[in-house]
Write a protein that holds these residues in place. Structure first.
Motif, PDB file in Angstrom:
ATOM      1  N   PRO A 142       5.846   3.819   7.274  1.00  0.00           N
ATOM      2  CA  PRO A 142       5.010   4.875   7.863  1.00  0.00           C
ATOM      3  C   PRO A 142       4.898   4.803   9.380  1.00  0.00           C
ATOM      4  CG  PRO A 142       3.655   3.195   6.819  1.00  0.00           C
ATOM      5  CD  PRO A 142       5.075   2.878   6.450  1.00  0.00           C
ATOM      6  N   GLU A 143       5.174   3.644  10.000  1.00  0.00           N
ATOM      7  CA  GLU A 143       5.011   3.506  11.450  1.00  0.00           C
ATOM      8  C   GLU A 143       6.292   3.781  12.223  1.00  0.00           C
ATOM      9  OE1 GLU A 143       2.028   3.190  12.432  1.00  0.00           O
ATOM     10  OE2 GLU A 143       1.248   2.808  10.414  1.00  0.00           O
ATOM     11  N   ASP A 144       7.394   3.964  11.541  1.00  0.00           N
ATOM     12  CA  ASP A 144       8.666   4.179  12.214  1.00  0.00           C
ATOM     13  C   ASP A 144       8.629   5.500  12.994  1.00  0.00           C
ATOM     14  OD1 ASP A 144      11.747   3.235  12.060  1.00  0.00           O
ATOM     15  OD2 ASP A 144      11.616   5.430  12.088  1.00  0.00           O
ATOM     16  N   PRO A 145       9.096   5.519  14.270  1.00  0.00           N
ATOM     17  CA  PRO A 145       9.054   6.748  15.080  1.00  0.00           C
ATOM     18  C   PRO A 145       9.817   7.909  14.450  1.00  0.00           C
ATOM     19  CG  PRO A 145       9.475   4.837  16.466  1.00  0.00           C
ATOM     20  CD  PRO A 145       9.559   4.362  15.051  1.00  0.00           C
ATOM     21  N   LEU A 146      10.976   7.624  13.837  1.00  0.00           N
ATOM     22  CA  LEU A 146      11.759   8.684  13.207  1.00  0.00           C
ATOM     23  C   LEU A 146      10.995   9.281  12.024  1.00  0.00           C
ATOM     24  CD1 LEU A 146      14.364  10.306  12.991  1.00  0.00           C
ATOM     25  CD2 LEU A 146      15.315   8.457  11.560  1.00  0.00           C
ATOM     26  N   PHE A 147      10.346   8.397  11.274  1.00  0.00           N
ATOM     27  CA  PHE A 147       9.554   8.887  10.144  1.00  0.00           C
ATOM     28  C   PHE A 147       8.410   9.765  10.638  1.00  0.00           C
ATOM     29  CE2 PHE A 147       5.934   8.598   7.262  1.00  0.00           C
ATOM     30  CZ  PHE A 147       6.504   8.944   6.056  1.00  0.00           C
ATOM     31  N   PHE A 172       8.349  13.323   9.289  1.00  0.00           N
ATOM     32  CA  PHE A 172       7.454  13.397   8.133  1.00  0.00           C
ATOM     33  C   PHE A 172       6.014  13.023   8.466  1.00  0.00           C
ATOM     34  CE2 PHE A 172      11.685  12.004   6.555  1.00  0.00           C
ATOM     35  CZ  PHE A 172      12.031  13.169   5.874  1.00  0.00           C
ATOM     36  N   GLY A 173       5.601  13.189   9.706  1.00  0.00           N
ATOM     37  CA  GLY A 173       4.234  12.863  10.076  1.00  0.00           C
ATOM     38  C   GLY A 173       3.225  13.770   9.389  1.00  0.00           C
ATOM     39  N   THR A 174       1.960  13.435   9.569  1.00  0.00           N
ATOM     40  CA  THR A 174       0.892  14.188   8.908  1.00  0.00           C
ATOM     41  C   THR A 174       0.919  15.666   9.279  1.00  0.00           C
ATOM     42  OG1 THR A 174      -0.503  12.214   8.915  1.00  0.00           O
ATOM     43  CG2 THR A 174      -1.592  14.334   8.558  1.00  0.00           C
ATOM     44  N   GLY A 175       1.161  15.960  10.533  1.00  0.00           N
ATOM     45  CA  GLY A 175       1.174  17.349  10.974  1.00  0.00           C
ATOM     46  C   GLY A 175       2.277  18.150  10.308  1.00  0.00           C
ATOM     47  N   VAL A 176       3.493  17.571  10.261  1.00  0.00           N
ATOM     48  CA  VAL A 176       4.617  18.270   9.624  1.00  0.00           C
ATOM     49  C   VAL A 176       4.353  18.463   8.130  1.00  0.00           C
ATOM     50  CG1 VAL A 176       7.090  18.204   9.168  1.00  0.00           C
ATOM     51  CG2 VAL A 176       6.193  17.299  11.320  1.00  0.00           C
ATOM     52  N   ALA A 179       0.814  -1.216   0.000  1.00  0.00           N
ATOM     53  CA  ALA A 179       0.000   0.000   0.000  1.00  0.00           C
ATOM     54  C   ALA A 179       0.848   1.268   0.000  1.00  0.00           C
ATOM     55  CB  ALA A 179      -0.941  -0.002   1.205  1.00  0.00           C
ATOM     56  N   ARG A 180       2.058   1.176   0.595  1.00  0.00           N
ATOM     57  CA  ARG A 180       2.867   2.390   0.676  1.00  0.00           C
ATOM     58  C   ARG A 180       3.346   2.867  -0.705  1.00  0.00           C
ATOM     59  NH1 ARG A 180       8.466   0.766   3.652  1.00  0.00           N
ATOM     60  NH2 ARG A 180       7.043  -0.434   4.967  1.00  0.00           N
ATOM     61  N   ILE A 181       3.286   2.001  -1.704  1.00  0.00           N
ATOM     62  CA  ILE A 181       3.736   2.390  -3.048  1.00  0.00           C
ATOM     63  C   ILE A 181       2.914   3.570  -3.574  1.00  0.00           C
ATOM     64  CG2 ILE A 181       3.879   1.641  -5.456  1.00  0.00           C
ATOM     65  CD1 ILE A 181       4.621  -1.122  -4.470  1.00  0.00           C
ATOM     66  N   GLY A 182       1.614   3.573  -3.277  1.00  0.00           N
ATOM     67  CA  GLY A 182       0.771   4.678  -3.727  1.00  0.00           C
ATOM     68  C   GLY A 182       1.245   6.006  -3.163  1.00  0.00           C
ATOM     69  N   SER A 183       1.616   6.014  -1.869  1.00  0.00           N
ATOM     70  CA  SER A 183       2.115   7.247  -1.251  1.00  0.00           C
ATOM     71  C   SER A 183       3.485   7.629  -1.798  1.00  0.00           C
ATOM     72  CB  SER A 183       2.189   7.063   0.269  1.00  0.00           C
ATOM     73  OG  SER A 183       0.896   6.858   0.811  1.00  0.00           O
ATOM     74  N   MET A 220       9.492  10.888   0.649  1.00  0.00           N
ATOM     75  CA  MET A 220       9.367   9.689  -0.187  1.00  0.00           C
ATOM     76  C   MET A 220      10.455   8.680   0.170  1.00  0.00           C
ATOM     77  SD  MET A 220      10.075   9.368  -4.274  1.00  0.00           S
ATOM     78  CE  MET A 220      11.813   9.691  -3.946  1.00  0.00           C
ATOM     79  N   VAL A 221      11.689   9.155   0.305  1.00  0.00           N
ATOM     80  CA  VAL A 221      12.804   8.269   0.647  1.00  0.00           C
ATOM     81  C   VAL A 221      12.590   7.681   2.044  1.00  0.00           C
ATOM     82  CG1 VAL A 221      15.286   8.156   1.085  1.00  0.00           C
ATOM     83  CG2 VAL A 221      14.403   9.485  -0.861  1.00  0.00           C
ATOM     84  N   GLY A 222      12.170   8.533   3.005  1.00  0.00           N
ATOM     85  CA  GLY A 222      11.926   8.049   4.359  1.00  0.00           C
ATOM     86  C   GLY A 222      10.836   7.003   4.404  1.00  0.00           C
ATOM     87  N   LEU A 223       9.786   7.197   3.621  1.00  0.00           N
ATOM     88  CA  LEU A 223       8.688   6.231   3.588  1.00  0.00           C
ATOM     89  C   LEU A 223       9.155   4.901   3.015  1.00  0.00           C
ATOM     90  CD1 LEU A 223       5.663   5.710   4.046  1.00  0.00           C
ATOM     91  CD2 LEU A 223       5.242   6.603   1.735  1.00  0.00           C
ATOM     92  N   ALA A 224       9.993   4.978   1.967  1.00  0.00           N
ATOM     93  CA  ALA A 224      10.470   3.749   1.336  1.00  0.00           C
ATOM     94  C   ALA A 224      11.433   2.989   2.244  1.00  0.00           C
ATOM     95  CB  ALA A 224      11.149   4.089   0.011  1.00  0.00           C
ATOM     96  N   LEU A 225      12.280   3.702   2.989  1.00  0.00           N
ATOM     97  CA  LEU A 225      13.313   3.045   3.803  1.00  0.00           C
ATOM     98  C   LEU A 225      12.840   2.704   5.205  1.00  0.00           C
ATOM     99  CD1 LEU A 225      16.470   5.128   2.794  1.00  0.00           C
ATOM    100  CD2 LEU A 225      15.709   2.922   1.881  1.00  0.00           C
ATOM    101  N   LEU A 226      12.043   3.582   5.812  1.00  0.00           N
ATOM    102  CA  LEU A 226      11.661   3.396   7.212  1.00  0.00           C
ATOM    103  C   LEU A 226      10.265   2.831   7.387  1.00  0.00           C
ATOM    104  CD1 LEU A 226      13.045   6.783   8.637  1.00  0.00           C
ATOM    105  CD2 LEU A 226      14.167   4.535   8.637  1.00  0.00           C
TER     106      LEU A 226
END
Length: 390
Positions: free
Chosen positions: A176-181, A185-189, A117-121, A168-174
């Motif tokens: 969406p649930e990773d704390p650093l991500f 790069f959370g929704t608020g930011v 699913a993350r591919i769409g994002s 995009m890079v953070g989502l691919a490597l880490l």
């Protein structure tokens, strides 16, 4: 510290974009109809619709809404790029904006309920980052005359593009649930970055639009409304400065006075619309014969004045003949009627230090000599030796 949930953030973003769209449309776009302002209206409207679709998917569980929201976000980013491109006057093919938007919808819809699913994002962020990055590149490459007004826009789009591509890079490597991500790069930011982009772009476009409107008003103040040539006052002002500079630098200058032949008869026979057409055709002929740096003005009625740099009177005569030849080709008179012509008086500054008013008077006397000799010709006025040639 109060943390807002995703649905609340979407509402805040939607309200902000809708408010900005209404204000920008009525305060800026409707007053100018400038293409770049229109594209920005399209971008803000797209971001508002995207927020609406995301809210529908988040709160009302409409399954197709998030995918459509992705496509609309990409479309809005494309509108940002198109707006910056229009600032430089480059061509835009609107249908091209629909290609990445459609791809974003199709890819997200195909993977949303799968293990990937993350591919769409990732695709969404890649397309948005690319479009906004291209917008920044357009501004940095062109360095338009109003650079100081769009500099903040260039910086904001560059930062925003960098953020989306980094996300995009953070989502691919880490993931969406990773704390650093989530911290970076959370929704608020992400929504905060989008809001900053909206504010900076709207402010820059509004300032640029005001500057363009001011320039248009200034243009009207010194341009002739019928031909677009300099009016008499502005021609005299610019010609005086140019002549002084040329005399100081030892550059020859030619002053030409021109008058359309039998213009009253054209008006009486064919009407004032035809006469206006001949005047416009003469202006077109002048522009085609002289260089961009030369000055051409409508001196009054059917009379015109030209200032030519770095040429002598003989070259001025050649240019006058070229204008007459071009005038015949662009005539708006009915077929079968003799083409309109003009008479010219030409003087130059060789071996003398003459002021503009004297040169204009001498050119005007030469013009009347051209009329007396049969019209449709150029006559050279008094030379440095005090003689006259034709």
């Amino acid at each position: 510290m109060v943390l807002l949930d995703r649905s609340t953030l979407m509402v805040v973003f939607a309200v902000m974009t809708l408010t900005m769209l209404v204000l920008f449309y009525f305060d800026t776009y409707r007053q100018s109809r400038a293409p770049f302002a229109g594209w920005w209206c399209g971008a803000v409207a797209s971001f508002f619709l995207a927020a609406t679709f995301y809210f529908m998917g988040e709160v009302q569980a409409v399954t197709w809404a998030p995918s459509v929201g992705n496509g609309v976000m990409v479309l809005g980013s494309g509108c940002v790029w198109a707006g910056t491109r229009s600032l430089a006057g480059r061509r835009i093919r609107p249908w091209l904006l629909g290609v990445p938007a459609t791809a974003a919808v199709a890819i997200d819809a195909g993977v949303r309920y799968s293990d990937h699913a993350r591919i769409g994002s990732i695709v969404l962020l890649a397309l948005m980052g690319a479009a906004i990055g291209l917008a920044s590149a357009e501004l940095w490459r062109e360095r338009v005359d109003s650079w100081r007004l769009v500099r903040s826009l260039a910086v904001a789009t560059a930062v925003c593009a960098g953020y989306y591509l980094s996300r995009m890079v953070g989502l691919a490597l880490l993931g969406p649930e990773d704390p650093l991500f989530q911290m970076l790069f959370g929704t608020g930011v992400t929504l905060l970055m989008a809001m900053i982009l909206l504010v900076v772009v709207s402010s820059s476009i509004t300032s640029l639009n005001y500057a363009r409107r001011t320039e248009d008003l200034q243009e009207l103040a010194y341009r002739d409304g019928l031909t677009g040539l300099l009016n008499r006052g502005e021609f005299t002002h610019q010609a005086q400065r140019r002549l002084r500079a040329n005399l100081a630098a030892g550059v020859d200058t030619v002053v030409v006075m021109a008058d359309l032949d039998r213009f009253k008869a054209i008006n009486d026979r064919f009407g004032h619309d035809a006469g206006d057409g001949v005047i416009r055709a003469f202006a077109v002929a002048c522009r085609s014969a002289v260089r961009d740096a030369d000055l051409v003005g409508r001196y009054g009625g059917e009379e015109f004045a030209l200032l030519l740099d770095g040429v002598d009177a003989e070259e001025g005569v050649r240019i006058a003949d070229q204008i007459n030849a071009s005038l015949a080709e662009h005539s708006s008179l009915p077929a079968g009627v003799d083409a309109p012509t003009a008479s010219f008086g030409v003087v130059d500054t060789r071996e003398r230090n003459a002021g503009l008013q004297r040169l204009l008077r001498e050119a005007d006397r030469a013009l009347y000599n051209a009329k007396a000799e049969g019209r449709n010709r150029a006559v050279i006025g008094f030379t440095a030796a005090g003689t006259q040639a034709s």
